[in-house]
Write a protein that holds these residues in place. Structure first.
Motif, PDB file in Angstrom:
ATOM      1  N   ILE A   1       0.886  -1.163   0.000  1.00 41.67           N
ATOM      2  CA  ILE A   1       0.000   0.000   0.000  1.00 41.67           C
ATOM      3  C   ILE A   1       0.922   1.210   0.000  1.00 41.67           C
ATOM      4  CG2 ILE A   1      -1.771   1.288   1.246  1.00 41.67           C
ATOM      5  CD1 ILE A   1      -2.539  -1.427   2.560  1.00 41.67           C
ATOM      6  N   ILE A   2       0.807   2.023  -1.047  1.00 45.93           N
ATOM      7  CA  ILE A   2       1.688   3.180  -1.173  1.00 45.93           C
ATOM      8  C   ILE A   2       0.877   4.441  -1.403  1.00 45.93           C
ATOM      9  CG2 ILE A   2       3.655   1.850  -2.006  1.00 45.93           C
ATOM     10  CD1 ILE A   2       2.956   2.752  -4.827  1.00 45.93           C
ATOM     11  N   ASP A   3       1.465   5.569  -1.088  1.00 47.14           N
ATOM     12  CA  ASP A   3       0.840   6.868  -1.308  1.00 47.14           C
ATOM     13  C   ASP A   3       1.262   7.368  -2.682  1.00 47.14           C
ATOM     14  OD1 ASP A   3      -0.053   9.490  -1.372  1.00 47.14           O
ATOM     15  OD2 ASP A   3       0.713   9.982   0.621  1.00 47.14           O
ATOM     16  N   GLY A   4       0.351   7.320  -3.622  1.00 44.81           N
ATOM     17  CA  GLY A   4       0.644   7.738  -4.986  1.00 44.81           C
ATOM     18  C   GLY A   4       0.937   9.219  -5.128  1.00 44.81           C
ATOM     19  N   ARG A   5       0.677   9.998  -4.082  1.00 44.57           N
ATOM     20  CA  ARG A   5       0.991  11.435  -4.154  1.00 44.57           C
ATOM     21  C   ARG A   5       2.476  11.691  -3.973  1.00 44.57           C
ATOM     22  NH1 ARG A   5      -3.070  13.068   0.428  1.00 44.57           N
ATOM     23  NH2 ARG A   5      -1.992  11.239   1.208  1.00 44.57           N
ATOM     24  N   LEU A   6       3.202  10.742  -3.397  1.00 44.77           N
ATOM     25  CA  LEU A   6       4.650  10.863  -3.221  1.00 44.77           C
ATOM     26  C   LEU A   6       5.310  10.600  -4.571  1.00 44.77           C
ATOM     27  CD1 LEU A   6       7.228  11.030  -1.436  1.00 44.77           C
ATOM     28  CD2 LEU A   6       6.955   8.568  -1.061  1.00 44.77           C
ATOM     29  N   GLU A   7       6.106  11.548  -5.033  1.00 45.04           N
ATOM     30  CA  GLU A   7       6.729  11.410  -6.343  1.00 45.04           C
ATOM     31  C   GLU A   7       7.543  10.130  -6.422  1.00 45.04           C
ATOM     32  OE1 GLU A   7       9.238  14.033  -9.574  1.00 45.04           O
ATOM     33  OE2 GLU A   7       8.981  14.803  -7.553  1.00 45.04           O
ATOM     34  N   HIS A   8       7.307   9.352  -7.470  1.00 46.94           N
ATOM     35  CA  HIS A   8       8.018   8.104  -7.748  1.00 46.94           C
ATOM     36  C   HIS A   8       7.774   7.022  -6.689  1.00 46.94           C
ATOM     37  CE1 HIS A   8       9.927  10.468 -10.809  1.00 46.94           C
ATOM     38  NE2 HIS A   8      10.554  11.223  -9.918  1.00 46.94           N
TER      39      HIS A   8
END
Length: 153
Positions: free
Chosen positions: A128-135
């Protein structure tokens, strides 16, 4: 390194597809009615909410050749109605529907439930990742420390 096959939901981001390709994998962006992947019906008050829909069926058959050839499908959370109208659908719900076909609401519980379901169906690792964080996707895949929460089976 094992070849990674993923399905991502959210807005298809041409930059994300380009970054995955630049990293050496092959990503393909899909949206709208591509392959009739997601079919929806209008949610109650759909017009007021901005054409929001509920998923009624999923057809993953168009993805199998892509994944079998080690391509990474990047799929927008947009679904078509039988008459051609497009509806925005909740990305978490879309993931849950997809995983049931391969055999929710926003918030962490549905995300974790989707991860657990994937593990139960044979996926070795989910994140689960935060897509707002670049790359963030590349950071999660390519770095040992990652950029999100990894759940393994």
């Amino acid at each position: 390194m094992d070849v990674v096959a993923m399905v991502l939901f959210g807005h298809v981001n041409k930059k994300l597809v380009a970054l995955i390709n630049k990293a050496g994998a092959t990503a393909i962006g899909l949206s709208r009615t591509d392959g009739r992947l997601l079919i929806a019906r209008p949610s109650p008050n759909s017009e007021k909410l901005g054409l929001v829909g509920e998923i009624v069926s999923v057809d993953p058959s168009a993805l199998r050749p892509l994944i079998d050839n080690y391509h990474i499908p990047v799929i927008a959370s947009v679904a078509a109605h039988g008459v051609g109208q497009m509806y925005n659908v909740n990305a978490d719900t879309a993931v849950g529907s997809w995983q049931r076909q391969w055999g929710l609401r926003s918030g962490m519980i549905p995300k974790v439930n989707c991860c657990v379901r994937s593990l139960a169906q044979g996926v070795r690792t989910t994140s689960i990742i935060d897509g707002r964080l670049e790359h963030s996707l590349l950071l999660e895949i390519l770095r040992d420390e990652g950029a999100g929460t990894m759940i393994t089976g």
